[in-house]
Write a protein that holds these residues in place. Structure first.
Motif, mmCIF file in Angstrom:
data_model
loop_
_atom_site.group_PDB
_atom_site.id
_atom_site.type_symbol
_atom_site.label_atom_id
_atom_site.label_comp_id
_atom_site.label_asym_id
_atom_site.label_seq_id
_atom_site.Cartn_x
_atom_site.Cartn_y
_atom_site.Cartn_z
ATOM 1 N N VAL A 1 33.949 -55.807 16.331
ATOM 2 C CA VAL A 1 32.760 -55.611 17.168
ATOM 3 C C VAL A 1 32.465 -56.862 17.968
ATOM 4 C CG1 VAL A 1 30.279 -55.130 17.154
ATOM 5 C CG2 VAL A 1 31.791 -53.890 15.603
ATOM 6 N N LEU A 2 32.608 -58.027 17.335
ATOM 7 C CA LEU A 2 32.291 -59.290 18.008
ATOM 8 C C LEU A 2 33.283 -59.619 19.112
ATOM 9 C CD1 LEU A 2 31.266 -61.448 14.909
ATOM 10 C CD2 LEU A 2 29.801 -60.145 16.446
ATOM 11 N N GLU A 3 34.415 -58.914 19.157
ATOM 12 C CA GLU A 3 35.376 -59.122 20.245
ATOM 13 C C GLU A 3 34.947 -58.423 21.531
ATOM 14 O OE1 GLU A 3 39.126 -57.848 18.804
ATOM 15 O OE2 GLU A 3 39.398 -59.555 17.442
ATOM 16 N N MET A 4 33.920 -57.573 21.460
ATOM 17 C CA MET A 4 33.421 -56.923 22.664
ATOM 18 C C MET A 4 32.823 -57.979 23.605
ATOM 19 S SD MET A 4 31.494 -53.631 20.933
ATOM 20 C CE MET A 4 30.565 -53.325 22.448
ATOM 21 N N PRO A 5 32.796 -57.706 24.913
ATOM 22 C CA PRO A 5 32.201 -58.670 25.852
ATOM 23 C C PRO A 5 30.716 -58.877 25.541
ATOM 24 C CG PRO A 5 33.493 -57.006 27.009
ATOM 25 C CD PRO A 5 33.386 -56.539 25.594
ATOM 26 N N GLY A 6 30.294 -60.118 25.518
ATOM 27 C CA GLY A 6 28.900 -60.416 25.260
ATOM 28 C C GLY A 6 28.713 -61.793 24.657
ATOM 29 N N ARG A 7 27.483 -62.140 24.373
ATOM 30 C CA ARG A 7 27.136 -63.454 23.815
ATOM 31 C C ARG A 7 26.856 -63.315 22.321
ATOM 32 N NH1 ARG A 7 21.784 -66.380 24.043
ATOM 33 N NH2 ARG A 7 21.072 -64.625 25.327
ATOM 34 N N ILE A 8 27.428 -64.194 21.529
ATOM 35 C CA ILE A 8 27.233 -64.185 20.076
ATOM 36 C C ILE A 8 26.129 -65.174 19.729
ATOM 37 C CG2 ILE A 8 28.290 -64.611 17.838
ATOM 38 C CD1 ILE A 8 30.968 -63.828 19.024
ATOM 39 N N LEU A 9 25.172 -64.709 18.927
ATOM 40 C CA LEU A 9 24.017 -65.534 18.564
ATOM 41 C C LEU A 9 23.890 -65.556 17.049
ATOM 42 C CD1 LEU A 9 21.539 -67.119 19.609
ATOM 43 C CD2 LEU A 9 20.277 -64.969 19.544
ATOM 44 N N ASP A 10 24.016 -66.749 16.467
ATOM 45 C CA ASP A 10 23.881 -66.917 15.021
ATOM 46 C C ASP A 10 22.406 -67.178 14.705
ATOM 47 O OD1 ASP A 10 23.962 -67.531 12.360
ATOM 48 O OD2 ASP A 10 25.641 -68.927 12.509
#
Length: 596
Positions: free
Chosen positions: A573-582
């Protein structure tokens, strides 16, 4: 508009807790008790007419033995007519009071059910919820117990304050000793009823607890009957139900025993009070007792008048005692409802969404017609005393996809709940499309694509479940349904079902696997085409690789052209285009005063 919202908010703050009457309803119930008291007091002139007429008739029969004035037939007819008029008036007042109390009690019950359902709907999807059987029992049986409490007990309290003191005063005018007998015997009834009522309340609460437990066991066992049979646990289940039913039977019998005990106490003191008055009047008329009056001896008319008033003195006490069991059951029900509302909502009152409904629709037309931006400005939030966010700042651009990561408990689901209005921050403000989330939260829920890790399907056909994602009044044909199923990778699944879209599903998707339920839920979400915000909470949790791939493809399609927040630990899922926020890093930065 702000002025109107302020007045509406003030009105909400004055709203009582669930199951309690509004101020106007309380006045209506008290007024019903006052009317009942007035109708009872009309018995005093009725008793006077009866005693004077009968005393005069007795004087005609034995004029020498009595010092009563004789009466004519005209006077007798006037007395009978007055008696009939007073009886009709009493009946009319009693019917009016009882009907008014009954209508008010029904209003309180209806509002209690609506408030409980409202609070249940407003709860976070991730929050704990009572078992279906428990909630069903609470919202039906428990609320039903409020009716007798309000329509019977509350008016009787007011009636009790009016009638007995008035009858004692009138009786004392003719005989202070008869009034003293009533004063001694009467208060003993409430005293003993209060002592018994303590036990009755505890027994009633315990019996209601057994009822909700029994309802929950029955519903849960019925829903899982097939599984129980396959695992050979049907016999144990029968024993569990038998034990629960026996506990409920014993609890019911305890309540009945207390009811019979209180009735015995009530009848004993009522009978003693009336008997003492009758003995005193009898011996006074026979001349064996020459005291108890204010000088003149007790006449036949006065003695009969006192005897007629004595039962009416105890009538409100008897009605109050009979309604005392309704009080015990009603208070126990209110306590259960208070606990229930605390479990499914942050407080015991309905949420204020309905106040802002009309205005939120206006805001939604402006801020939700296009993908909204999201901004958390200095937001602090604590749940159950545990801080979740501390002075957190966060910005999501319109149309941006953001992936929320972090361990369990870091606040991913809570952040989404804040957007939907399920939690209100202690400090700071949340902005959606430039508008406060407090204003648009209600409309946002009707204009959002929501995917949870445990989606719910409902009893009904596949088509009926898909249509739950469609806005009311929107025209939908079967091609739209198949397109949504194709997006979710569920087209072949539904085509294999015996009746296709018309195939009935059990509650919670019974008959489908977890992955199949997730795909149908994704197709249902895709039916909400006008939504401009996508929220997904662990959408691939517990899925096999192929099913997760179908869900991810569907998410990519749904996220296009929408503002999207997706909470996930899944690397795919995290490989989808977008920004990752921890969120752990974000919360730590907020606590240190560092902007993300």
């Amino acid at each position: 508009m702000l002025k109107r919202l302020s007045s509406d908010t003030a009105e909400l703050e004055a709203r009582p807790a669930i199951g309690h009457p509004l101020e106007s309803e309380g006045r209506t119930l008290r007024r019903a008790g006052q009317i009942l008291g007035v109708s009872d007091l009309l018995w005093i002139p009725q008793a006077g007419l009866i005693s004077v007429a009968l005393g005069a008739m007795l004087a005609e029969l034995i004029p020498v033995a009595t010092a009563l004035p004789q009466t004519s037939s005209v006077h007798l007819l006037v007395s009978v007519a007055g008696l009939i008029c007073l009886a009709v008036l009493r009946t009319a007042l009693q019917n009016h009071a009882l009907n008014s109390a009954r209508r008010t009690a029904r209003k309180i019950q209806s509002r209690a059910r609506a408030d409980l359902l409202q609070v249940a709907v407003q709860r976070s999807p991730a929050a704990d919820f009572p078992a279906s059987g428990v909630f069903a029992a609470q919202i039906t049986e428990q609320v039903d117990l409020l009716g007798p409490y309000y329509r019977n007990y509350v008016p009787q309290v007011v009636r009790l304050k009016l009638v007995p003191p008035a009858i004692v005063l009138v009786t004392a005018w003719f005989s202070w000793l008869a009034a003293l007998i009533l004063l001694i015997c009467g208060p003993l009834i409430p005293v003993f009823m209060a002592l018994i009522g303590m036990k009755a309340k505890a027994a009633s609460a315990e019996q209601q607890e057994e009822l909700t437990r029994l309802s929950g066991i029955l519903l849960d066992r019925i829903r899982g009957l097939e599984t129980l049979i396959l695992f050979g646990a049907a016999g144990r289940t029968q024993e569990d139900i038998r034990v629960a039913g026996e506990r409920f039977r014993q609890g019911t019998m305890r309540v009945l025993k207390i009811a019979f005990l209180s009735s015995t106490v009530l009848e004993l003191f009522s009978a003693l009070g009336i008997a003492f008055c009758a003995v005193y009047v009898g011996f006074s008329l026979l001349g064996d007792i020459d005291f108890g009056t204010w000088g003149a001896p007790l006449t036949y008319s006065a003695g009969l008048f006192v005897l007629l008033l004595a039962p009416e003195f105890f009538a409100p006490l008897r009605a109050y005692a009979a309604a005392y069991h309704d009080r015990a059951a009603g208070i126990a029900a209110l306590e259960k409802i208070a606990v229930l509302s605390g479990q499914i909502g942050p407080d015991g009152s309905a949420h204020p969404e309905h106040i802002f409904k009309a205005d939120s629709d206006v805001f939604a037309a402006e801020s939700l017609a296009v993908p909204p931006s999201i901004r958390f400005s200095g937001v602090s939030l604590a749940l159950s005393g545990r801080p979740v966010f501390a002075n957190m700042d966060l910005e999501v651009a319109a149309g941006e996809t953001v992936f929320l990561t972090g361990p369990s408990g870091s606040g991913k689901t809570t952040l989404m709940d804040c957007l939907l209005g399920f939690h209100q921050p202690c400090e700071g403000e949340i902005w959606i499309g430039g508008q406060s989330a407090r204003m648009v939260a209600g409309a946002l829920r009707r204009n959002v694509i929501w995917l949870s890790q445990a989606p719910r399907l409902f009893h009904g056909s596949v088509k009926a479940n898909l249509l739950k994602g469609v806005d009311p009044g929107t025209a939908v044909d079967e091609d739209d349904l198949w397109q949504a199923l194709r997006l979710a990778g569920a087209e072949s699944l539904v085509r294999r079902l015996p009746r296709g879209l018309a195939t009935p599903l059990g509650e919670d998707g019974f008959g489908l696997s977890v992955g199949e339920i997730r795909r149908v839920a994704l197709a249902r979400a895709a039916m909400r085409r006008t939504a401009t915000l996508l929220l997904a909470d662990e959408p691939t949790a517990g899925l096999d690789e192929d099913t997760a791939a179908d869900v991810i493809r569907g998410l990519k399609t749904l996220a296009a052209g929408r503002t999207s927040l997706i909470a996930s630990h899944d690397a795919a899922v995290l490989e989808m285009p977008g920004r990752i926020l921890d969120l752990v890093t974000l919360s730590a930065g907020a606590r240190e005063g560092v902007a993300p």
